[in-house]
Design an enzyme around this catalytic site. Structure first.
Site: not given
Lengths: 334, 338
Positions: B66, B135
């Site tokens: 990322e 998550h």
């Protein structure tokens, strides 16, 4: 290259003088005409000059928190850069960036105060060049202390896997603030990391601007031709502390002495003399460089400080629109 | 907000993709980059079908990296491209936050406006499906708190498309946070509501304009994302009891449409703020403060519902206990009108 190097060296000597004004007797980092931290690059000049000699204005450079020598070699507007360092309204960034955050879109120069974090934007600039089918390249300068960062390693990988026109340049001055290189890595040759990404890596073991020029030529041409990224590591020297005010108590005296003795600017002057450049010609270059630096500093000091009301401009503040870049102040030497 | 008359209904993900595709057709500078955005079409269908039309050069799968690819989006945007970079789950921001808040969000300001960063960072938020603490976060407050980036949170397909057009055309960086539960995924049923009529043509929804999703005179419920639908459901229940709740969907957090919220509270006198993000130092406190600053005299009662300051738990009853549900919203409104 010599002119860039002597400009950068003299520029930093003069910044050092200006910076220290008003900061004594008890060192106060925020006092004096140049506030904040100041990281000088004396001893790093060969890396910037040897690489930037191959770059055009449309090529992108991202530099580190120690950016002045690279900015000068890339052709950043010296007056407006100086005004920025002095925190003036007509500075490159209207006094909002300071010496670690210089942006000059005219020559596609940017730098970041965070270690290794100029690498991903350089990869993105290379991506833009490739998508537009130009032969533009991007160069990301980092220090050897940055090459253990994820941002550096991730960027090498992304550039390699997409064959992007990027040149990663490591300026190895042996010191990450107070950490000597041998205490953070078992691999003294940082350019070897290129092998892990299947890209060429080369190390110049001494800060010889001509040797850097030759190595960088190959890397930049390779990128320009669409053959992907390369890594170039240059041994440079840290003639000063990590930042102004760094007492360097951690650093052995003989190391300081050695770094000051090995001088890339002198080395290049010697090379030029042996290629029949006269002392007078070298002196003329130095004089020209000094004049340009003095002019930039005098201009910068004469510039107004920003109005506090400008603090909420250039950012999207809740409910308001950001003013467009068109109203940026004019001035500078270009 | 009046919606164009059309019979065609889309899921939220289809509406998002339609806007992206339309902008990609209009300009070569728009491209998409992220993990699993090409062949997979986005884990949450956020890029479904784009690869087939635009090819790998413009719909780029990237390494799980990322920092590198979100930072690359910053660099490409600074060169005048208009990248859309997807952070798969907002929970992963920790591995790349430097590129988000030190580069993407700050470079325009630090350059004194000399540099634009016209990129969109899309990211999935929210829980309700037992995926636990790494998550399931919503994290509206984290991004809205840090200056320099606009923050968009659609709750319907209509809003998702219009806000995406606006996001791609914006010269500032935009964080576009979509709730997984609203996307219309085959494996995660959406509630009634996010699937709406969507015009075929391109249209923009300006940032900073909240949408009154239901009018009412007795209490104002301010929320966004999934909880717009929970609030609407609660309002139906309350209506049967004779309590009319107004539901204000903020739609964008930065900029925030304080005016619409204040006007509504001036009318109803009661404020309930509902947020799927953590309670402390977050959206609920911010909205209540803004209303108090401007309409304290009109404010008769305030309640806020948010995730108590615990990581999102795994087991179904635990997660349900922390995430404000329809019953809790209805109860909070009842408390304000007592």
């Amino acid at each position: 290259m010599y002119e860039w190097m002597v400009t950068a060296r003299h520029y930093e000597e003069r910044l050092q003088e200006e910076y220290l004004e008003g900061k004594q007797p008890a060192f106060d980092i925020s006092a004096g005409p140049i506030p904040g931290e100041l990281h000088l690059a004396a001893g790093h000049e060969a890396a910037a000059a040897g690489v930037c000699a191959h770059l055009r204005d449309d090529d992108v450079v991202t530099a580190t928190h120690r950016p002045h020598h690279v900015a000068i070699a890339k052709g950043v507007d010296l007056k407006r850069m100086t005004a920025e360092i002095f925190g003036r309204r007509t500075g490159l960034c209207k006094g909002k960036g300071g010496h670690m955050h210089l942006f000059d879109p005219d020559v596609n120069f940017a730098c970041s105060g965070i270690i290794a974090e100029g690498c991903p934007p350089a990869v993105g600039a290379a991506m833009a060049a490739k998508k537009r089918n130009t032969d533009g390249v991007a160069v990301s300068f980092v220090g050897e202390g940055a090459i253990d960062q994820g941002g550096f390693l991730e960027s090498l990988n992304l550039a390699a896997v997409h064959d992007l026109p990027v040149v990663f340049v490591i300026e190895d001055n042996d010191w990450a603030i107070s950490m000597p290189k041998e205490r953070v890595t078992d691999v003294s040759d940082g350019s070897q990391r290129a092998a892990g990404f299947d890209m060429p890596g080369v190390r110049i073991d001494y800060d010889d601007a001509v040797a850097v020029f030759e190595a960088a030529e190959e890397a930049v041409m390779r990128a320009r031709a669409g053959n992907g990224p390369s890594l170039v590591e240059v041994q440079v020297h840290r003639r000063m502390g990590h930042f102004m005010g760094d007492a360097e108590a951690y650093r052995p005296e003989d190391d300081v002495e050695r770094h000051q003795r090995l001088d890339s600017v002198e080395r290049l002057a010697d090379d030029l003399r042996s290629s029949d450049v006269s002392d007078e010609e070298l002196a003329a270059i130095r004089e020209r460089a000094h004049e340009r630096v003095e002019e930039a500093i005098a201009w910068a000091k004469d510039q107004p400080e920003p109005d506090p009301a400008e603090v909420t401009e250039d950012v999207f503040v809740d409910g308001g629109q950001r003013p467009r870049a068109a109203d940026a102040p004019a001035g500078g030497d270009d | 907000m009046a919606q164009a008359a059309t019979e065609r209904e889309l899921t939220m993900s289809r509406a998002m993709v339609e806007a992206v595709a339309s902008e990609m057709r209009d300009g070569d500078e728009v491209f998409v980059m992220g993990e699993d955005v090409a062949d997979y079409g986005g884990i949450f269908d956020s890029t479904q079908g784009l690869l087939a039309e635009f090819g790998r050069d413009r719909v780029m799968d990237v390494p799980i990296s990322e920092t590198a690819f979100i930072g690359a989006a910053v660099g490409a945007a600074q060169q005048g491209m208009r990248p859309i970079a997807e952070l798969m789950f907002v929970d992963f921001f920790g591995v790349c936050m430097d590129q988000i808040y030190n580069q993407m969000a700050k470079n325009t300001y630090m350059s004194g406006g000399a540099v634009n960063v016209p990129m969109v960072l899309t990211t999935a938020v929210g829980g309700t499906y037992n995926d636990a603490a790494q998550h399931s976060q919503t994290l509206y407050g984290t991004f809205a708190h840090l200056p320099g980036m606009k923050v968009v949170v659609p709750s319907t397909a209509y809003d998702a498309k219009g806000l995406m057009h606006s996001a791609i055309r914006d010269d500032d960086p935009v964080v576009y946070m979509f709730h997984k539960r609203l996307m219309g995924l085959g494996w995660m049923p959406a509630p009634e509501g996010p699937k709406t009529p969507v015009p075929e043509e391109a249209y923009t929804i300006p940032f900073g304009e909240a949408d009154v999703k239901r009018e009412g005179s007795d209490a104002t419920v301010v929320t966004l994302g999934l909880h717009v639908h929970r609030a609407l459901e609660a309002a139906e229940t309350l209506a049967e009891e004779g309590v009319e709740a107004e539901v204000v969907d903020l739609r964008t957090l930065v900029p925030m449409d304080t005016e619409t919220v204040v006007e509504s509270v001036r009318k109803t006198g009661r404020l309930v703020v509902v947020d799927e993000d953590y309670r402390s130092f977050g959206l609920t406190g911010e909205v209540v403060t803004r209303v108090a600053e401007r309409a304290l005299d009109d404010l008769e009662a305030v309640r806020r519902l948010a995730v108590p300051d615990v990581p999102i738990p795994y087991a179904r009853p635990l997660e349900e206990a922390v995430n404000p549900d329809t019953g809790a919203i209805a109860e909070a409104v009842r408390e304000t009108v007592e």
